[in-house]
Design an enzyme around this catalytic site. Structure first.
Site, short mmCIF file in Angstrom:
data_model
loop_
_atom_site.label_atom_id
_atom_site.label_comp_id
_atom_site.label_asym_id
_atom_site.label_seq_id
_atom_site.Cartn_x
_atom_site.Cartn_y
_atom_site.Cartn_z
N ASP A 337 0.86 -1.18 0.00
CA ASP A 337 0.00 0.00 0.00
C ASP A 337 0.88 1.22 0.00
OD1 ASP A 337 -2.42 -1.17 0.12
OD2 ASP A 337 -2.63 -1.05 2.30
N ASP A 658 -5.16 -3.50 4.58
CA ASP A 658 -5.66 -3.12 5.90
C ASP A 658 -7.17 -3.18 6.03
OD1 ASP A 658 -6.05 -1.00 4.21
OD2 ASP A 658 -4.58 0.32 5.16
N ASP A 662 -9.73 -6.33 1.78
CA ASP A 662 -8.40 -6.81 1.41
C ASP A 662 -8.19 -8.27 1.81
OD1 ASP A 662 -7.63 -4.40 0.35
OD2 ASP A 662 -6.79 -3.66 2.23
P1 ATP Z 1 -3.50 3.01 -0.03
O1 ATP Z 1 -4.32 1.94 -0.69
O2 ATP Z 1 -2.13 3.12 -0.51
O3 ATP Z 1 -3.58 3.00 1.46
P2 ATP Z 1 -5.19 5.28 -0.10
O4 ATP Z 1 -5.25 5.36 1.36
O5 ATP Z 1 -4.98 6.55 -0.80
O6 ATP Z 1 -4.12 4.36 -0.64
P3 ATP Z 1 -7.93 4.77 -0.12
O7 ATP Z 1 -7.97 4.95 1.33
O8 ATP Z 1 -8.71 3.68 -0.77
O9 ATP Z 1 -6.50 4.59 -0.64
O10 ATP Z 1 -8.36 6.17 -0.77
C1 ATP Z 1 -8.64 6.31 -2.14
C2 ATP Z 1 -9.13 7.69 -2.42
O11 ATP Z 1 -10.34 7.94 -1.71
C3 ATP Z 1 -8.17 8.78 -1.98
O12 ATP Z 1 -7.32 9.14 -3.00
C4 ATP Z 1 -9.09 9.93 -1.64
O13 ATP Z 1 -9.37 10.70 -2.78
C5 ATP Z 1 -10.35 9.25 -1.19
N1 ATP Z 1 -10.43 9.19 0.27
C6 ATP Z 1 -9.52 8.70 1.12
N2 ATP Z 1 -9.94 8.80 2.39
C7 ATP Z 1 -11.15 9.37 2.35
C8 ATP Z 1 -12.12 9.73 3.34
N3 ATP Z 1 -11.93 9.51 4.63
N4 ATP Z 1 -13.26 10.29 2.91
C9 ATP Z 1 -13.49 10.49 1.61
N5 ATP Z 1 -12.64 10.19 0.65
C10 ATP Z 1 -11.48 9.63 0.99
#
Ligand code: ATP
Length: 917
Positions: A337, A658, A662
């Site tokens: 990730d 996480d 997943d």
């Molecule tokens: P990784 O998979 O590497 O942990 P990540 O944390 O960016 O990546 P996600 O958490 O799935 O992946 O987030 C994907 C997208 O969703 C982000 O790029 C953001 O635009 C949006 N996002 C992340 N957190 C939130 C939230 N709490 N509320 C709304 N949108 C969110």
């Protein structure tokens, strides 16, 4: 509360058959405020901790009995009995003594290995959200008591048996309990008496996993009284120490044992037929069996693995399944990730974009010190961008001393900080009471909330999320003056791309302002005890109804150790891949900074998005996936396909995850890696390894330790086999020649017992070889012993046979007694093993490069062994027990000569075969 007089616990009531208020009455609790803290403390004294007993009852007995299951022990017992029948009471006593000592040592070693694994399991703590005295708090799961009011939501492991009071879309994976792998939908309706566990829909059981929705319930059973506790009692939850390698070695030992016993029987028959005397031939046959069977091998392997597990725990990687230790050494690909693993997950909003302006946000960290500059401060679009960020948000800011921290999702924390910096009041969330929410999920990639609007008295929708997803729900955009204009999607995506290209994580925000009618959803009755479940508010209501307000772009710096760890992986022949839900441009920028992407023309096709993956034709999929290094906007289902595609190409894949979704990918991966801090219980449950610091560098350390463990296993096998072969051959030669045995069975027992513990075991503590991370990953199909190592084993075996015969014959030739000659042969065996131990500390480097004292355990073991040999040779009582006799200095010189020769021969072999193991 009705107590069972026998146990002091509640009488087993069929809680699923009672109405919720009856359960509340029975357990003397409050369905809203829960137990008071005082009452909870009192009950904890009565019921004890909510935990299962560490080891199954009778565990030690099982372990002790297991020590007597080896075929060698049976041979020894038979030999001891026959020796006693022949009147050789001293020999018989020695044999039985060895059987007991062997069982004791085996028991201690295995108990230690099991305890190490058990304690690791206990290190993965679970917490529970409980309402006590009307306040929700997070407590360690062990502190729950019957009557506690507990909340669970997607991703949690259920901490005790609960009778549900309320649930919203609650689905639970009960496979741990019922074997049923499809998640079960729960509700709170009363059930008929006699409903089996699998159908008790108004109960959730300890140890099962919440896959969707949320709910709350009253704890009706804790610890051993839960359904899981019942199963634990029935089957016993002993740690399994088996891995593919230990199983293979155990099978190898079994085959070898049968062959050797056959050989020993044949020897006996030949000896008797040749009239060599029944007693002598029997002794020889026993000696052959005892010497040649590598009985200590599987146990030593288990212990080496357990020591490896301990070392990994020290480096913050907790192994949940022992085979992972082996597999880590063969890992060829790490799919990680981005957020929180390769980056710090310490978010700070740096830029705010509205359709009319680009703002800078100053200040760093979570302290709300800074300002929003660079555009009109009175912009309506800016106001709603900040307000949506702050209110469509579940995080909280904490201020302790002069330290600011975030409770909840750091992305949301950063939005709160930005709102404060811009001057939005702390009370903004209270001013806009929330009526309903669509939570964020990695699949949906946005979150939306329904609020009461204090100005108009109507209802207000606030949303935030990934720009692609959120803009698809919007038709208009808000201007600085508050007017709504058509949304220019291309301009918006270009603005997001530009921010993301600088490595910033971009979140879009949108609103639906109250319409003149005053309500977004006129049919929504915003009443009831829990507004979240009372107001129907779903994705369908949003499409086309939202107005985009702006973008907030936040910095999440790469972890300090990540770049070095990525480089270390590359030089170790391991491909590092980034799989993220984030924007492709953000991912590309961060990956570039971590040296994860090649530059120039080679960069083509290295970044794929979820959409690219979905559009790939099946035949091009494996190649394209293999070539890429960054996979952005990937959904959890796509993760699973990615792992499978890489595995189909023969890769050994470690994959981090996480979230609840997943879990399938984590299970499919060769090493599923879950995050200890930020991960859900569902992900941890599916994983083989849990990182206690969520850091990518920890995976790299674990791979390094995994390689070290495998090296040490190989070293032990290479060290131990020549002894068994040498002893077996010495006896075989003696029998074939019809000569006197140079070593007696009891002496062989002495050699095997003492050297395995004092010398061989110390190899498990051997530090990792330098350059361990510059080798290619081990091919899992490659046998433990390569051709080179087999030659080395044969070479040392031959030297042992020739050397022991030589010293034995020399002593005989000089007219020494039989006891003295045999003592020389025994000491020769031990001396060669001792010197060879130093050679085995590295399979490639010469002895003098390893450092004589770099493994203090080896030094200690050698001193103990030398003391043992002196006792065996010079103490009268040992002379009597083991038929030995004191030696003169010249005998020791000859023994030392052979030992030095062996060392030189192994060094020469290493020199000639300078190639990786
Ligand atoms: P990784 O998979 O590497 O942990 P990540 O944390 O960016 O990546 P996600 O958490 O799935 O992946 O987030 C994907 C997208 O969703 C982000 O790029 C953001 O635009 C949006 N996002 C992340 N957190 C939130 C939230 N709490 N509320 C709304 N949108 C969110």
């Amino acid at each position: 509360m009705p107590l069972d007089t026998g146990t002091g616990r509640p009488a087993p009531a069929a809680h699923y058959g009672l109405a919720a208020h009856e359960v509340v009455l029975l357990l003397e609790t409050d369905p809203r405020r829960g137990l008071s803290r005082e009452e909870a403390a009192l009950r904890q004294e009565t019921y004890g901790p909510n935990a299962l007993p560490a080891a199954a009852r009778g565990g030690w007995l099982r372990l002790v009995l297991r020590q007597f299951q080896h075929p060698l022990v049976h041979i020894l017992i038979a030999a001891g009995a026959i020796t006693a029948a022949l009147g050789e009471y001293v020999d018989s006593a020695v044999i039985f003594g060895v059987v007991l000592v062997n069982a004791l040592v085996g028991y201690l070693q295995e108990a230690k290995a099991e305890a190490a694994l058990d304690s690791l399991r206990a290190m993965v703590h679970t917490t529970a959200r409980v309402v006590r005295g009307g306040r929700e708090e997070t407590v360690p799961s062990e502190e729950l008591v019957p009557g506690d009011l507990v909340r669970v939501e997607a991703g949690d492991k259920v901490p005790a048996d609960l009778r549900l009071l309320r649930s919203t879309g609650l689905h639970v994976d009960e496979s741990a309990l019922t074997g049923e792998s499809v998640p079960v939908a729960k509700d709170d309706a009363v059930l008929a008496p006699g409903t089996p566990v699998a159908d008790r829909l108004n109960m959730v059981h300890s140890g099962t996993l919440v896959t969707a929705g949320d709910g709350s319930g009253i704890v009706v059973a804790t610890g051993p009284e839960t359904e899981l506790g019942e199963i634990h009692r029935l089957v016993g939850a002993a740690a399994t120490l088996a891995t593919p390698l230990t199983l293979k070695l155990a099978a190898f030992s079994r085959v070898l044992t049968v062959v050797i016993i056959g050989l020993a029987a044949l020897t006996f028959a030949v000896g008797v037929a040749r009239d060599q005397g029944v007693v002598d031939t029997f002794t020889a046959a026993v000696a052959l069996a005892v010497g040649a069977i590598p009985e200590g091998l599987p146990a030593a392997v288990t212990i080496t693995l357990a020591i490896g597990v301990g070392r990994m725990a020290k480096r913050r990687a907790l192994i949940r399944r022992l085979p992972a230790v082996e597999t880590l050494g063969s890992t060829t690909d790490i799919c990680s990730d981005k957020t929180g693993t390769l980056t710090e997950n310490q978010m700070t909003v740096r830029k705010i974009w509205t359709p009319d302006a680009l703002y800078e946000v100053t200040g760093s960290g979570y302290a709300p010190d800074g300002a929003v500059r660079g555009g009109p401060a009175a912009s309506v679009a800016l106001h709603w961008t900040l307000l949506a960020g702050a209110c469509c948000n579940d995080a909280a800011l904490r201020h302790e001393g002069d330290r600011w921290s975030v409770l909840g999702d750091p992305t949301e924390g950063a939005l709160l900080v930005a709102a404060r910096k811009a001057g939005l009041p702390d009370s903004v969330r209270d001013d806009h009471p929330r009526l309903a929410a669509i939570p964020f999920s990695s699949d949906r990639r946005y979150m939306a909330t329904l609020h009461h609007d204090p100005v108009t008295g109507g209802q207000l929708v606030l949303a935030k999320g990934a720009v692609e997803e959120l803009s698809a729900l919007c038709t208009g955009r808000l201007g600085a003056d508050g007017t709504v204009r058509p949304l220019d999607r291309d301009a918006l995506l270009a603005a997001a791309e530009a921010l993301a290209a600088a490595g910033l994580r971009v979140l879009a925000t949108a609103v639906r302002l109250p319409d003149p009618a005053g309500a977004v959803a006129p049919d929504a009755p915003a009443t009831g005890p829990d507004p979240r479940s009372a107001v129907p508010f779903d994705d369908d209501r949003l499409t086309g109804r939202l107005v985009l307000t702006g973008l907030q772009a936040m910095l999440d710096p790469p972890r300090a150790a990540a770049a070095a760890a990525v480089r270390a992986c590359h030089s170790a022949g391991i491909t590092v891949r980034m799989i993220t839900g984030d924007h492709a441009a953000t991912a590309r920028s961060i990956a570039g900074g971590l040296d994860l992407l090649p530059t120039g023309a080679a960069e083509d096709g290295r970044v794929l998005t979820g959409r690219d993956l979905a559009a790939l034709p099946a035949d091009a999929y494996p190649d394209a996936v293999d070539r890429a290094r960054v996979y952005a906007r990937v959904s959890p289902e796509q993760k699973l396909r990615l792992v499978e595609a890489l595995q189909d190409r023969g890769r050994v894949v470690a994959m981090t995850g996480d979230g609840v979704n997943d879990a399938p990918a984590l299970r499919q991966a060769d090493i599923g890696v879950a995050m200890g801090l930020g991960g859900t219980e569902v992900a941890k449950d599916a994983a083989d390894m849990v990182l206690t610091d969520d850091d990518f560098a920890t995976i790299e350390s674990a791979v390094e330790e995994g390689r070290g463990v495998f090296d040490n296993l190989t070293k032990f096998v290479v060290w131990t086999l020549p002894t068994n072969m040498g002893e077996g051959l010495v006896i075989l030669v003696a029998i074939l020649l019809g000569a006197t045995l140079p070593i007696l069975p009891t002496q062989i027992l002495w050699i095997n017992m003492t050297t395995a513990v004092a010398l061989g075991l110390m190899l498990a503590f051997e530090p990792k070889e330098p350059g361990i991370m510059t080798r290619a990953p081990r091919d899992p199909a490659r046998p433990l012993l390569t051709g080179t190592l087999i030659v080395r084993v044969l070479l040392v075996s031959a030297l042992l046979v020739a050397g022991s015969w030589w010293v034995f014959s020399w002593e005989q030739g000089m007219g020494s007694g039989l006891a003295e000659s045999r003592t020389a042969a025994v000491n020769l065996f031990v001396a060669v093993e001792l010197v060879y131990l130093f050679s085995c500390r590295s399979l490639t480097r010469p002895v003098w490069r390893i450092g004589w004292f770099s493994n203090p355990w080896v030094v200690g073991g050698v001193l103990a062994q030398v003391a043992g040999q002196l006792a065996l040779t010079y103490l009268p009582v040992m002379n009597r027990l083991f038929h030995t006799a004191p030696l003169g200095a010249d005998s020791w010189l000859r023994i030392a000569g052979v030992a030095v020769l062996t060392s030189a021969a192994v060094a020469a072999h290493k020199y000639l075969q300078r190639q990786p193991m």
